[in-house]
Design a protein around this motif. Sequence first.
Motif, mmCIF file in Angstrom:
data_model
loop_
_atom_site.group_PDB
_atom_site.id
_atom_site.type_symbol
_atom_site.label_atom_id
_atom_site.label_comp_id
_atom_site.label_asym_id
_atom_site.label_seq_id
_atom_site.Cartn_x
_atom_site.Cartn_y
_atom_site.Cartn_z
ATOM 1 N N ALA A 436 0.821 -1.213 0.000
ATOM 2 C CA ALA A 436 0.000 0.000 0.000
ATOM 3 C C ALA A 436 0.851 1.257 0.000
ATOM 4 C CB ALA A 436 -0.931 -0.008 1.215
ATOM 5 N N PHE A 592 -5.897 -3.721 -3.968
ATOM 6 C CA PHE A 592 -6.051 -2.925 -2.751
ATOM 7 C C PHE A 592 -7.298 -3.301 -1.963
ATOM 8 C CE2 PHE A 592 -8.073 -0.842 -6.332
ATOM 9 C CZ PHE A 592 -9.353 -0.636 -5.853
ATOM 10 N N GLU A 598 -5.863 -1.679 4.092
ATOM 11 C CA GLU A 598 -5.285 -1.321 2.796
ATOM 12 C C GLU A 598 -6.314 -0.649 1.898
ATOM 13 O OE1 GLU A 598 -1.866 -4.823 2.480
ATOM 14 O OE2 GLU A 598 -3.800 -5.103 1.498
ATOM 15 N N GLN A 601 -6.615 2.909 3.060
ATOM 16 C CA GLN A 601 -5.413 3.659 2.686
ATOM 17 C C GLN A 601 -5.433 4.006 1.199
ATOM 18 O OE1 GLN A 601 -2.501 0.815 4.009
ATOM 19 N NE2 GLN A 601 -2.295 1.738 6.043
#
Length: 703
Positions: A436, A592, A598, A601
């Motif tokens: 990430a 992702f 993640e 983010q």
Amino acid sequence: MPSMTGFGKNFPHTSQLSIPEALNRAYAHWNDGQAAEAEKLCQYVLLAWPYQTDAMHLLGLIAHAYGHLDMAVSHLRQACTAQTAPAVYFSNFAEICRQKGLLAEAEQAAQQAIKLNPNLVDAWNNLGIILQESGKLDASLECLQRVVNLTPDEATAHNNLANTYRRLNRLERAEEHYKKALELKPNYAEAHSNMAFLLNSQGQFDQAAAAARQAIEINPQLVDAYLNLADVETTRLRHAEAFRSLDALIAFAPQHVAALTARAQLLKKMERNEDALICARQALALAPDNANAHNTLGLVLQALGLHEEALAAFDQAAVLPGSVKEEALVSRASLFMESGRVEDAIAAFDQTLLAFPGSIRVMTNRNDTKIYLSNDPDIATMEASLVQADSLSLMDRMAVHFALGKAYLDTRNSARAFYHLDAGNRLKRSTFNYDAAVTKLWMERIAATFNADLLAQHTGVDVSSELPVFIIGMPRSGTTLVEQILASHPHIHGAGELSALRLAIEKAGTFPESVANPSSDVLAQIGHDYLAHITQLANGKKRLVDKMPSNFFYAGLIPLILPGARIIHCRRDPVDTCLSCYSKHFTGEQLFSYDQTELGQFHLAYQALMDHWRQVLPDDRFIEVDYEAVVDDLEGEAKRLIDFVGMPWDEACLDFHKTRRVVRTASVNQVRQPIYKTSKGRWKRNAAHLAPLLAALKIEHSE
């Protein structure tokens, strides 16, 4: 039997041999590895006795040894026409037919061999393998268990039985017999290769790759080992390594059908669909009766939007002998769904379930066709399948968890939904590498590269087509809904999620560095490459919608390469968007999406990049549309969209759910329905299970 006097000029060493003597010597030469001498003696026999059974049989074996499979089939078929042909001839003919893909004829020959000699182990073994490849797995199991009972110390018997157990999804029994085969024969390349396939299906990727490489080391020309290694690397998204394995295979087997179909499937996965089509057609030309070749062609044609041709290919795959019938029928049903033929899709799934009772593949693929009720029998069946850990591969377990997650969200059982969604996402996340932090830095480099100065410097590129309309944003943010509204207009074509822009950009080099200081020629070439791909798709309409959400990465480049293009950014509540992503097992590579932290983010990094684009993109070529606004005011937002793309208003845009067009997206079912508001704020009733996501998004929530 007469002697062969009179043929001495052509066969100087055999002038006084009788036919039995010549045949005995021919078989002796064959058994000693002297194929050329054996072939000469067979030809010598046939001069005196055309189509003599034993000579034709041996010539068939010799042709097979030389790789002349068609000739081998012809010779052995002729040998088996004789009333005196023994069981072993039919057994050998069955095996050659199997290798040629003539499974129906192969099964018939093997059955005849057993009828002639019920104690011929090779015939039972060949029949078991033929039935296995024909998808008649219970019958195959019976045959191969008999072989193991008759020859318990034969490694090949255990290996073949394990293959059938594997196809029956009895993975523990398969592993048991593969291990027994390797215990009996440690350098058994085929068993190492098959173990690689099994380990890959269980998610043990490193061990699977090691087993495949060991098989290749033992036998550098074992086709299946290269295919299995490529499959391992494809599963863990290491596509370059997968191509290397297939390239190594094709180097020594350039016309191997399985190699070509595997390459076609990999090319399709990489969105190189035109190249995949060439490969798939080449495979089918080599093996017109190969079910897997037809099925692969169907998948590629589907990816290219050639739905009628794809449907014909799936239909053909489903009626040919082989083990892909279930997959082909499911693909056929999914094709109806994409085409807006929802009732046909439901019927096709139901018919497939009749042919394959309890099919997990059917249940997990049809879950988007329904809103589950708590008493839906599919729920109980899928739950029960997870109890039998030996019965499901890693991919099937993932599919079941995601399908049950969706089912329990429908029934508003949040605790049970997130039990399955968390399990499915963990399994999926275990199959690939993703960083990430690296992704966030990459997006920051993109923003830094495409600053206001760069956009101001390059405004004169002569690629002024107004054809392209890009819809960008996060997956599951309403991009498909907006596309469907636009595509309902008679002058606008909805092309779906195209990889054309990414591929055109990648031709120029690594993004964004390749365009940090671009020349006008480079920018123009990227624009021309993109237009060359999409123009033919537009079918003469004035606008083409490309709704690849991830094109938001390239939004700053679009005005430089296509100044006439328009960009529509779809927004939706961040938590609703992320929840929708987290609950979906994407067919594409949304890396992702399978971990709540993640995912949050990534969404923050995406927001930062979109904040930047909002500052630098030209106002007349960039607008933003909120999913919630479309839900609340469909007509107002639809008119705003149509006006933005420069088209006159058309009332059909309000009846977008009636538009019959191909939709290849995770939202395929939703766009077939009128606007509904139940997805707004859906996350709040599931907030107790979203703590990592909310923390990553920096959103506070209290009940």
